[in-house]
Design an enzyme around this catalytic site. Structure first.
Site, PDB file in Angstrom:
ATOM      1  N   GLU A 289      36.277 -14.640  14.336  1.00 17.48           N
ATOM      2  CA  GLU A 289      34.868 -14.227  14.216  1.00 17.48           C
ATOM      3  C   GLU A 289      34.093 -15.517  14.046  1.00 17.48           C
ATOM      4  OE1 GLU A 289      34.092 -11.156  14.588  1.00 17.48           O
ATOM      5  OE2 GLU A 289      35.943 -10.084  14.143  1.00 17.48           O
ATOM      6  N   CYS A 323      25.884 -15.945  10.420  1.00 18.78           N
ATOM      7  CA  CYS A 323      26.340 -16.028  11.810  1.00 18.78           C
ATOM      8  C   CYS A 323      25.400 -15.231  12.701  1.00 18.78           C
ATOM      9  CB  CYS A 323      27.759 -15.502  11.918  1.00 18.78           C
ATOM     10  SG  CYS A 323      27.965 -13.915  11.118  1.00 18.78           S
TER      11      CYS A 323
HETATM   12  P1  NAP Z   1      33.994 -23.591   8.782  1.00 16.57           P
HETATM   13  O1  NAP Z   1      33.588 -24.948   8.399  1.00 16.57           O
HETATM   14  O2  NAP Z   1      34.479 -23.343  10.160  1.00 16.57           O
HETATM   15  O3  NAP Z   1      35.106 -23.149   7.709  1.00 16.57           O
HETATM   16  C1  NAP Z   1      35.632 -21.853   7.660  1.00 16.57           C
HETATM   17  C2  NAP Z   1      36.970 -21.867   6.931  1.00 16.57           C
HETATM   18  O4  NAP Z   1      37.938 -22.595   7.689  1.00 16.57           O
HETATM   19  C3  NAP Z   1      36.923 -22.529   5.557  1.00 16.57           C
HETATM   20  O5  NAP Z   1      37.744 -21.798   4.670  1.00 16.57           O
HETATM   21  C4  NAP Z   1      37.523 -23.905   5.858  1.00 16.57           C
HETATM   22  O6  NAP Z   1      38.057 -24.523   4.711  1.00 16.57           O
HETATM   23  C5  NAP Z   1      38.594 -23.527   6.850  1.00 16.57           C
HETATM   24  N1  NAP Z   1      39.124 -24.615   7.674  1.00 16.57           N
HETATM   25  C6  NAP Z   1      38.509 -25.759   8.065  1.00 16.57           C
HETATM   26  N2  NAP Z   1      39.339 -26.496   8.833  1.00 16.57           N
HETATM   27  C7  NAP Z   1      40.508 -25.810   8.929  1.00 16.57           C
HETATM   28  C8  NAP Z   1      41.754 -26.047   9.584  1.00 16.57           C
HETATM   29  N3  NAP Z   1      41.970 -27.142  10.314  1.00 16.57           N
HETATM   30  N4  NAP Z   1      42.735 -25.130   9.462  1.00 16.57           N
HETATM   31  C9  NAP Z   1      42.540 -23.999   8.750  1.00 16.57           C
HETATM   32  N5  NAP Z   1      41.395 -23.729   8.103  1.00 16.57           N
HETATM   33  C10 NAP Z   1      40.386 -24.615   8.204  1.00 16.57           C
HETATM   34  O7  NAP Z   1      32.811 -22.545   8.551  1.00 16.57           O
HETATM   35  P2  NAP Z   1      31.775 -22.433   7.335  1.00 16.57           P
HETATM   36  O8  NAP Z   1      30.873 -23.608   7.356  1.00 16.57           O
HETATM   37  O9  NAP Z   1      32.459 -22.083   6.084  1.00 16.57           O
HETATM   38  O10 NAP Z   1      30.967 -21.134   7.786  1.00 16.57           O
HETATM   39  C11 NAP Z   1      29.944 -21.175   8.720  1.00 16.57           C
HETATM   40  C12 NAP Z   1      30.398 -20.764  10.109  1.00 16.57           C
HETATM   41  O11 NAP Z   1      30.999 -19.477  10.055  1.00 16.57           O
HETATM   42  C13 NAP Z   1      29.246 -20.620  11.083  1.00 16.57           C
HETATM   43  O12 NAP Z   1      29.615 -21.162  12.326  1.00 16.57           O
HETATM   44  C14 NAP Z   1      29.053 -19.126  11.175  1.00 16.57           C
HETATM   45  O13 NAP Z   1      28.424 -18.690  12.344  1.00 16.57           O
HETATM   46  C15 NAP Z   1      30.457 -18.643  11.074  1.00 16.57           C
HETATM   47  N6  NAP Z   1      30.510 -17.244  10.651  1.00 16.57           N
HETATM   48  C16 NAP Z   1      30.870 -16.272  11.556  1.00 16.57           C
HETATM   49  C17 NAP Z   1      30.863 -14.920  11.188  1.00 16.57           C
HETATM   50  C18 NAP Z   1      31.235 -13.818  12.136  1.00 16.57           C
HETATM   51  O14 NAP Z   1      31.471 -12.712  11.679  1.00 16.57           O
HETATM   52  N7  NAP Z   1      31.289 -14.056  13.428  1.00 16.57           N
HETATM   53  C19 NAP Z   1      30.488 -14.585   9.893  1.00 16.57           C
HETATM   54  C20 NAP Z   1      30.126 -15.597   9.006  1.00 16.57           C
HETATM   55  C21 NAP Z   1      30.155 -16.918   9.396  1.00 16.57           C
HETATM   56  P3  NAP Z   1      37.176 -25.632   3.897  1.00 16.57           P
HETATM   57  O15 NAP Z   1      36.018 -24.907   3.332  1.00 16.57           O
HETATM   58  O16 NAP Z   1      38.136 -26.101   2.873  1.00 16.57           O
HETATM   59  O17 NAP Z   1      36.792 -26.673   4.899  1.00 16.57           O
END
Ligand code: NAP
Ligand code: MG
Length: 527
Positions: A289, A323
């Site tokens: 997602e 998002c």
């Molecule tokens: P993010 O930076 O992509 O991080 C999401 C999760 O992934 C965090 O728990 C992060 O841990 C982890 N992560 C990072 N690198 C990783 C790796 N190499 N392997 C495994 N896990 C890893 O996203 P965010 O800044 O928290 O959230 C914002 C994003 O989420 C936006 O792009 C938004 O659009 C999207 N989003 C989508 C939806 C949907 O339903 N489509 C809903 C909400 C948000 P750390 O925090 O420790 O880095």
């Protein structure tokens, strides 16, 4: 006449009864008296502590230490997956009715703790109080929805036709069965529902779970994890780890013992996970997602008050860090000036400040990186476009202690500027005039994302919008939110293209099945 019971959803949250505010205030006082505690991970039915810790501080005031968390390592990842693997055999053989009963018990505990956990959420994420209550209530709703679907489908056992082989009688049954260890990785912006929606579905389906929340927001997920623990989830069935995505998260993704993953987060990290996961010996399910660059299109026939209200709410709710945020706005020329005027007025009426306060609409952005990105984007937009309102960080008085940024609307930005394509994930939206609804939809679809979209116009135009828009969750003529505000069971939520991988939306009727694979069982006996 009896008053209708108030049901909190993102659509109804704008006019809550006073009781909701009183209970939130009481919970806030209680939670504030317990700040700064240390929280464990949860592996194999036991608390787990790591050598290194990290601090969780509030974006409202970085001097406010919310809690101290474990900086889990690759070793913790291995142990958590191993515990989940060992617990799978008995969990999958637990009758689904018992799994449902246990998840319902956890959901009831979560409901009882809604106000405390929402108060923590407001401080940890910087969400306003109604959005915080909404995220927690949505988690409860998602867990219950998964239970409902399991029951409605009678555990997903279906009698098939019996094939007509002469001299034999065959009995054919299709059964959906769990995969094994399910990994859930969640983002900072909806730390409750995006952690426990997937976790609830995976568990009800009979998988065991390892959950890793975002490093910015481990507190709310830890508090909700406690509901599962207190409900009596068997050891190893649910495991909770905290620590950096790049090390701990990657170690989880690289584990060959993980059978499936639900990742919610950015497109880049999600695609990296998809590719890493693809290095295994066979294809395993990956539910992604991802981000959005969600458009709204306003026709000359629109109700402009509804449009200006819905767009403002979706552009700036949770400081644009959804998002589903409405980051691109296309308006037919004859109504462009009037719509922009109303939108700027609505935006300038927003109250920005400490989001735990009742009157505040917008809190801070999540962290220093986001705060710096905001300033960089605004400088670029000022140079290439026209800032209609906002464009600056807010540092007066107490605001200077956190990451506060003004809601920003920009027009006159050339349509080939990269910020029309990039998800900024901040309170910044760009606006452009269009000559026709057709042109608006072409522009709306001209991005790699396809999460949500909104439209304001006539009935006939709405049909055209529904038919042509490339997005998984779409809304028409909605003052409660142009592109935001989905609720389980009402608006199944998910994305197309770069916004999602499964093509099935959470909180909808096809979602729970993603956590199970099918076995077709044929038993033959001589006639
Ligand atoms: P993010 O930076 O992509 O991080 C999401 C999760 O992934 C965090 O728990 C992060 O841990 C982890 N992560 C990072 N690198 C990783 C790796 N190499 N392997 C495994 N896990 C890893 O996203 P965010 O800044 O928290 O959230 C914002 C994003 O989420 C936006 O792009 C938004 O659009 C999207 N989003 C989508 C939806 C949907 O339903 N489509 C809903 C909400 C948000 P750390 O925090 O420790 O880095
Ligand atoms: Mg934090």
């Amino acid at each position: 006449m009896t008053a209708r019971k108030f049901e909190l959803t993102y659509g109804t949250m704008y006019n809550p009864p006073n009781e909701l505010h009183d209970r939130f205030d009481a919970a806030l006082t209680e939670v504030r008296s317990q700040l700064g505690k240390e929280y464990s991970m949860w592996i194999d039915g036991k608390e787990r502590f790591a050598d290194q810790k990290f601090e969780d501080r509030s974006p409202i005031d970085t001097g406010m230490l919310l809690g101290v968390f474990q900086k889990g390592t690759a070793r913790d990842a291995v142990d958590a997956v191993e515990a989940a693997r060992k617990a799978f055999y008995s969990w999958r053989r637990t009758p689904w009715q018992e799994r449902v009963a246990l998840l319902r018990k956890a959901a009831d505990l979560l409901e009882e703790r809604t106000f405390q956990i929402s108060a923590a959420m407001a401080m940890e994420v910087g969400k306003n109080r109604m959005e915080s209550l909404g995220d927690v209530a949505e988690s409860t709703a998602l867990i219950r929805y998964a239970c409902d679907r399991m029951e409605k489908n009678d555990g997903f056992t279906v009698q098939m036709g019996n094939d007509p082989v002469e001299g034999y009688i065959s009995t054919n049954v299709s059964v959906l069965r769990p995969y094994g260890v399910w990994l859930v990785i969640s983002p900072f912006n909806f730390p409750a529902s995006l952690s426990f929606g997937p976790t609830g579905s995976a568990l009800v389906a009979g998988n065991t779970v390892v959950l890793k929340p975002a490093t910015d927001t481990p507190w709310v997920p830890r508090l909700i994890a406690q509901c599962l623990i207190d409900a009596g989830i068997p050891k190893g069935v649910f495991n909770f780890v905290t620590g950096p995505g790049s090390t701990l998260g990657q170690a989880l993704i690289d584990s060959p013992d993980v059978s499936g993953v639900t990742f919610t987060g950015s497109l880049d990290v999600g695609m990296g996970i998809y590719r890493s996961f693809g290095k295994g010996n066979y294809v395993r399910p990956v539910i992604l997602e991802l981000g959005g660059k969600n458009p709204s299109v306003v026709s000359r026939h629109a109700n402009l008050d509804d449009a200006a209200l819905g767009i403002m709410r979706s552009a700036f709710g949770l400081q644009g860090q959804k998002c589903s945020a409405n980051s691109r706005i296309f308006v037919e020329e004859p109504v462009y000036d009037e719509l922009v005027k109303k939108l700027v007025e609505n935006t300038n009426n927003l109250v920005i400040g400490d989001p735990t306060r009742r009157e505040v609409n917008m809190g801070p952005v999540i962290n220093k990186d986001a705060y710096q990105d905001y300033q960089k984007f605004c400088a670029d937009l000022r140079q290439h476009g026209n800032i209609l309102t906002g464009g600056k960080i807010l540092t007066d008085g107490a605001l200077g202690k956190g990451y506060f940024a003004a809601p920003t609307l920009v027009d006159d930005l050339p349509l080939d500027h990269p910020l029309w394509q990039q998800e900024m994930f901040l309170p910044i939206s760009t606006i452009a005039p269009i000559h026709s609804v057709e042109e608006g939809l072409k522009l709306a679809n001209n991005v790699q994302y396809g999460l949500t979209a909104g439209f304001y116009g006539s009935q006939e135009e709405v049909e055209y919008f529904f038919d042509h828009i490339e997005a998984g969750t779409v809304y028409a003529n909605r003052p409660q939110g142009a592109t935001t505000g989905a609720w389980p069971g009402y608006q199944p939520f998910g994305g197309w293209k770069g916004s999602g991988a499964s093509g099935k939306n959470s909180g909808g009727v096809y979602y729970l099945q993603l956590y199970m694979h099918e076995t077709s069982r044929t038993l033959v006996k001589k006639a």
